[in-house]
Design a protein around this motif. Structure first.
Motif, short mmCIF file in Angstrom:
data_model
loop_
_atom_site.label_atom_id
_atom_site.label_comp_id
_atom_site.label_asym_id
_atom_site.label_seq_id
_atom_site.Cartn_x
_atom_site.Cartn_y
_atom_site.Cartn_z
N LEU A 145 4.95 -8.47 1.52
CA LEU A 145 4.12 -7.09 0.53
C LEU A 145 3.35 -8.21 -0.63
CD1 LEU A 145 2.43 -4.79 0.06
CD2 LEU A 145 4.31 -4.20 -1.02
N GLY A 203 4.50 2.16 -1.52
CA GLY A 203 2.65 2.77 -0.23
C GLY A 203 2.34 4.46 -0.91
N ARG A 218 6.92 -1.31 9.35
CA ARG A 218 6.67 -1.74 7.72
C ARG A 218 6.99 -3.32 6.97
NH1 ARG A 218 10.96 2.56 5.35
NH2 ARG A 218 10.11 4.68 6.49
N ALA A 255 5.59 -4.68 -6.96
CA ALA A 255 6.24 -5.64 -5.78
C ALA A 255 7.18 -7.02 -6.15
CB ALA A 255 5.05 -6.75 -4.79
N ARG A 308 13.16 -1.34 2.68
CA ARG A 308 12.26 -1.20 3.11
C ARG A 308 11.37 0.55 2.87
NH1 ARG A 308 13.73 -3.09 8.94
NH2 ARG A 308 15.18 -1.75 8.14
N LEU A 334 9.40 -0.09 -0.65
CA LEU A 334 7.87 -0.44 0.28
C LEU A 334 6.78 1.75 0.41
CD1 LEU A 334 8.23 -4.29 1.39
CD2 LEU A 334 8.83 -3.19 -0.30
N TYR A 335 8.37 1.56 0.75
CA TYR A 335 7.02 3.59 1.92
C TYR A 335 7.27 3.98 0.18
CZ TYR A 335 6.59 7.76 3.68
OH TYR A 335 6.07 8.99 4.68
N CYS A 351 2.67 -0.15 5.26
CA CYS A 351 3.79 0.71 4.18
C CYS A 351 4.13 1.63 3.93
CB CYS A 351 2.98 -0.07 2.60
SG CYS A 351 2.85 -1.59 1.37
#
Length: 583
Positions: free
Chosen positions: A244, A207, A237, A128, A200, A203-204, A229
């Motif tokens: 995060l 996750g 998110r 991250a 974002r 970030l998905y 996430c």
């Protein structure tokens, strides 16, 4: 012997000859092939990723790849694999990355299964951090997955790789295509749909990577983090990777990161503490039982057996664990750590609480774990008195075999559990209590003192010199040649050895002109290795090797003459002046 090189590897080697020596293939993916190579100018290992020729033949894809890779090459972060250069060599389009010795997160999961939550959170947090840095510079990775997260051997550091297909800024409408780039299993819904994406979307993907890394072993905190996430809508998110990182900080209990070597030593120290507590409790209870039972015929030989058991535990299992701890202490000293670094970790407020498998589960065990030592000592004293009375009553009461065995087991188990809890409290890996400080002082003195005996700081091996790598590669290829080829070129090994020795002398020379001669020598060695590769794969003939061998011999003769002349000049300059008497 390794598999012969493919035709694409030979073609790549011919294209980058003089700059890189391609050694072997590291892996393949949807966006190309990665090779381990050596940078001849900087004398370091690198990884070369090659864009597939079919994609490189499309001008728009070729230009897009080069533009995005060049932008990604500007990223400089400790958790991002650096891109050294982006290059075009005829039909070949490639970028050169730093080579990370280790394995990918995907390989680690395939080898050892899901990660402990503490380790997974650390890796996710480092990834991250890298994504936050990239997003700040307008770069969206678009292919975050376990296979693109490298785990460095030794340090455990996580590095994000393969920014070669990253999106830089907003894509013009003319470059938006219905097809998607990336790995479908890890793509966000908007990326799969070919829509507008931003940080974002990464970030998905992170996750989904977390789900693969942790499996079904999720704490409530981590489950909430992952669910946010992988929310279907980007607005649901985390707004950015920095948010995060903060949530992962909270999930870790805001514990500071601990270097992997120190963490390994602390885990060994914890294991020794737990084992000492368990063995001490068992030995004390069994000895008390044997002393109490000496009045009975079956208990007269029990004390000797208990002493033998104690000696076995102390000299066997205890010595084995102690040797392991000494070995880890020696590794710490090799890496430059000291006992003070270990003490700093043990002094942290949360270090005594382990969130892993050691946590007690039953209500009684949880209450025992939270109770202070003085309460446990008081309860233990009262329980000991009751236990002695119960043993005496048990010896004098008429009973059956089954009832007697059950009572004896109960009178053994209860004091063992209580004593183990007391000892674990006293010897827990912390220096905040006086007994914990005393125990650590004993362990520090014994473990590190023994580790220092005959210890010398380990010499960190330097990266293998280019001439050594090229020479070893040529000799190995020549040894695998048919007998008639080796007979025809019998002088080749001696020429390679001579060039290798000359390259080492040129590298050590302070003369600036030696660098040019070194490049010429390395190029001659590389040419011979290339010819041998071509013979192995059947793409070149013996005439090429004959011509390059003659050229290499000429280079060796010229360099040898130059080195001898400089050595002679140095001897003359160092010789003492001889004065001539005046008549």
């Amino acid at each position: 012997m390794a598999d012969p090189p493919s035709s694409s590897q030979l073609a790549l080697q011919a294209a980058v000859a003089g700059r890189y020596a391609v050694e072997r293939e590291l892996g393949r993916g949807g966006m190309g092939v990665v090779y381990l190579a050596r940078d001849l100018a900087l004398d370091r290992p690198v990884a070369i990723k090659l864009l597939p020729p079919a994609m490189a033949a499309v001008p728009a894809l070729r230009e897009r790849f080069l533009r995005e890779a060049r932008t990604s090459a500007r990223l400089s972060h400790p958790n991002i694999v650096p891109i050294h250069s982006v290059e075009e060599h005829g039909e070949f389009v490639l970028f050169v990355m730093g080579f990370v010795e280790g394995e990918t997160l995907g390989q680690r999961l395939a080898r050892a299964g899901p990660l402990p939550e503490s380790e997974a959170v650390r890796i996710l947090q480092e990834v991250a951090w890298a994504l936050a840095y990239a997003h700040q510079h307008g770069v969206v990775h678009r292919d975050v997955k376990p296979d693109n997260i490298l785990l460095e051997r030794g340090s455990g550091r996580a590095l994000v790789s393969d920014f070669g297909i990253a999106q830089v800024g907003e894509l013009p409408e003319t470059e938006r295509r219905p097809e998607v780039v990336g790995t479908a299993r890890f793509m966000s819904p908007e990326q799969l749909a070919g829509g507008r994406i931003d940080g974002r979307s990464d970030l998905y993907s992170l996750g989904v990577t977390a789900v693969h890394a942790l499996g079904t072993r999720l704490s409530p905190r981590m489950q909430a983090v992952i669910e946010r996430c992988v929310a279907p809508l980007p607005d649901d998110r985390f707004p950015n990777a920095e948010s995060l990182v903060e949530r992962l900080d909270a999930a870790r209990g805001r514990q500071a990161l601990v270097p992997v070597p120190i963490a390994r030593f602390v885990e060994q120290y914890k294991a020794l503490t737990v084992e000492v507590s368990s063995y001490a409790a068992i030995v004390i209870v069994l000895m008390a039982q044997s002393i109490t039972a000496t009045a009975w015929p079956w208990g007269r030989g029990a004390l000797l057996l208990i002493m033998m058991y104690s000696a076995f535990v102390a000299s066997g299992l205890g010595l084995f664990r102690f040797v392991q701890l000494v070995r880890e202490a020696r590794r710490l000293m090799d890496l430059g750590y000291s006992p003070a670094d270990v003490r700093a970790v043990l002094d942290r407020p949360d270090e005594g609480a382990d969130e892993g498998a050691e946590a007690p589960r039953s209500p009684l065990m949880r209450r025992l774990a939270r109770a202070p030592a003085w309460q446990l000592l008081g309860v233990g004293g009262a329980a000991s008195a009751a236990w002695v009375a119960a043993m005496l009553a048990w010896a004098n009461i008429s009973r059956g075999t089954i009832v007697g065995a059950l009572l004896f087991a109960l009178l053994s188990l209860v004091p063992v559990v209580l004593l183990r809890s007391v000892f674990a409290k006293l010897l827990r890996p912390s220096r905040r209590s006086w007994w914990g400080r005393f125990w650590w002082k004993v362990m520090e003195w014994k473990v590190f003192k023994i580790a220092r005996l005959g210890h010398r700081a380990a010499q960190i091996p330097a990266s293998e010199r280019t001439e050594v790598a090229l020479g070893a590669g040529a000799q190995e290829l020549f040894g695998a040649m048919p007998k008639e080829v080796r007979a025809r070129f019998a002088e080749l090994p001696a020429v390679v050895d001579r060039l290798e020795a000359q390259a080492a002398r040129l590298r050590a020379s302070p003369n600036p002109a030696a660098a040019e001669r070194l490049s010429t020598t390395l190029a001659a060695m590389e040419r011979l290795r290339l010819d041998l590769l071509g013979l192995t794969a059947g793409t070149s003939g013996q005439d090429d090797l004959t011509a390059d061998l003659l050229a290499a011999e000429e280079v060796a003769v010229r360099v040898e003459a130059l080195l001898d002349a400089r050595a002679e000049l140095g001897r003359l300059l160092d010789a003492p002046a001889v004065s001539t008497p005046v008549p």
